[in-house]
Scaffold this motif. Structure first.
Motif, mmCIF file in Angstrom:
data_model
loop_
_atom_site.group_PDB
_atom_site.id
_atom_site.type_symbol
_atom_site.label_atom_id
_atom_site.label_comp_id
_atom_site.label_asym_id
_atom_site.label_seq_id
_atom_site.Cartn_x
_atom_site.Cartn_y
_atom_site.Cartn_z
ATOM 1 N N ASP A 15 0.841 -1.195 0.000
ATOM 2 C CA ASP A 15 0.000 0.000 0.000
ATOM 3 C C ASP A 15 0.878 1.248 0.000
ATOM 4 O OD1 ASP A 15 -3.084 0.648 0.960
ATOM 5 O OD2 ASP A 15 -1.646 2.188 1.551
ATOM 6 N N LYS A 24 0.649 3.750 1.708
ATOM 7 C CA LYS A 24 0.915 4.186 3.093
ATOM 8 C C LYS A 24 2.203 3.567 3.630
ATOM 9 C CE LYS A 24 -3.926 4.741 4.393
ATOM 10 N NZ LYS A 24 -5.042 3.823 4.267
ATOM 11 N N VAL A 50 5.014 5.707 2.501
ATOM 12 C CA VAL A 50 5.067 6.978 3.237
ATOM 13 C C VAL A 50 5.603 6.741 4.652
ATOM 14 C CG1 VAL A 50 3.737 8.947 4.079
ATOM 15 C CG2 VAL A 50 3.191 7.933 1.855
ATOM 16 N N ALA A 51 5.106 5.674 5.297
ATOM 17 C CA ALA A 51 5.525 5.391 6.676
ATOM 18 C C ALA A 51 7.015 5.051 6.755
ATOM 19 C CB ALA A 51 4.686 4.250 7.246
ATOM 20 N N ARG A 56 0.578 10.099 12.117
ATOM 21 C CA ARG A 56 -0.143 9.547 10.968
ATOM 22 C C ARG A 56 0.197 8.067 10.796
ATOM 23 N NH1 ARG A 56 0.546 12.172 5.154
ATOM 24 N NH2 ARG A 56 2.636 12.314 6.005
ATOM 25 N N ALA A 57 1.483 7.744 10.880
ATOM 26 C CA ALA A 57 1.904 6.342 10.733
ATOM 27 C C ALA A 57 1.272 5.488 11.833
ATOM 28 C CB ALA A 57 3.432 6.255 10.784
ATOM 29 N N TRP A 83 -2.259 4.630 10.917
ATOM 30 C CA TRP A 83 -2.310 3.605 9.865
ATOM 31 C C TRP A 83 -1.998 2.233 10.435
ATOM 32 C CZ3 TRP A 83 1.203 6.729 6.043
ATOM 33 C CH2 TRP A 83 0.451 7.778 5.474
ATOM 34 N N TYR A 106 -4.410 -0.988 10.567
ATOM 35 C CA TYR A 106 -3.994 -2.192 9.832
ATOM 36 C C TYR A 106 -3.997 -3.415 10.746
ATOM 37 C CZ TYR A 106 -0.904 -5.208 7.026
ATOM 38 O OH TYR A 106 -0.360 -6.242 6.322
#
Ligand SMILES: [Zn+2]
Length: 225
Positions: free
Chosen positions: A191, A193, A196-197, A215-216, A219, A223
């Protein structure tokens, strides 16, 4: 197969930690300045020595895996550089701050984590770099242990593959994850994300880093649960 690399990596880090402990026991903690200077000299050398071994093992492993997978075309894995002595010394200097407190042993605990991370970094980067240069490779997967932490399980994405050339292998200090190449053009991609993470946070401002981490964290929670 990726399990083999993880278990070899675990052997390499435990040898490095054994050497660190034996060096630590030779220090005179009653003389913190001298002990700090000794650690600043020793730790980068230790990390370079075992990091070189970790990179060599990873490159050989990559080549074996590629051969066994019958991937066409000639390619040899490329070893990544060991962690720079400046980075390692900076972590050692930070850890050594505890030598001047009532709990000097905290230095060793912090050094343990830094040594594990920096010894394995060239192993992971050898796989990531080789995937980027191997014309037949389609990406790399992250392999975590069954009881890996939430961060690692999120980034592992159930074995999906990192395909973007700029993707980096994010890790924490006592992370035992390994990277593994994929030559499967149909392998599912992680993904967005996860990309980004995985971004490097050391170049972010404190405010950016806080926002990134929050933010991480959201997520990862979404998840995992
Ligand atoms: Zn991990």
């Amino acid at each position: 197969m990726a399990t083999d690399l993880r278990s070899t990596n675990a052997d390499i880090t435990s040898l490095a930690l054994r050497d660190l402990r034996s060096f630590w026991s030779s220090l005179d903690l009653g003389r913190p300045e001298a002990a700090r200077d000794e650690l600043l000299r020793f730790t980068p050398l230790l990390v370079a020595q075992y990091g070189e071994i970790a990179a060599t093992v990873a490159a050989d492993w990559y080549d074996d895996l590629r051969f066994e997978a019958d991937v066409p075309g000639r390619f040899a894995a490329e070893m990544a550089d060991v962690a720079s002595s400046e980075r390692v010394a900076a972590r050692a200097r930070y850890a050594a701050g505890h030598l001047f407190t009532e709990n000097p042993e905290a230095t060793l605990a912090l050094l343990d984590g830094a040594v594990q991370k920096y010894v394995l970094e060239p192993s992971r980067n050898t796989i990531v770099r080789s995937v980027a240069r191997d014309p037949k490779a389609t990406g790399w997967a992250r392999h975590t242990r069954a009881d890996g932490c939430d961060f690692c399980r999120f980034l592992a994405q159930r074995g999906a593959v990192y395909k973007e050339a700029t993707a980096r292998f994010a890790s924490h200090d006592d992370c035992n994850c390994a990277s593994a190449p994929s030559w499967d053009p149909d392998a599912p991609e992680v993904d967005v994300k996860a990309y980004v993470a995985s971004r490097r946070t050391s170049t972010m401002s404190p405010a950016e880093r806080d926002e990134h981490n929050a933010r991480a964290r959201d997520w990862i929670n979404a998840y995992i649960t």
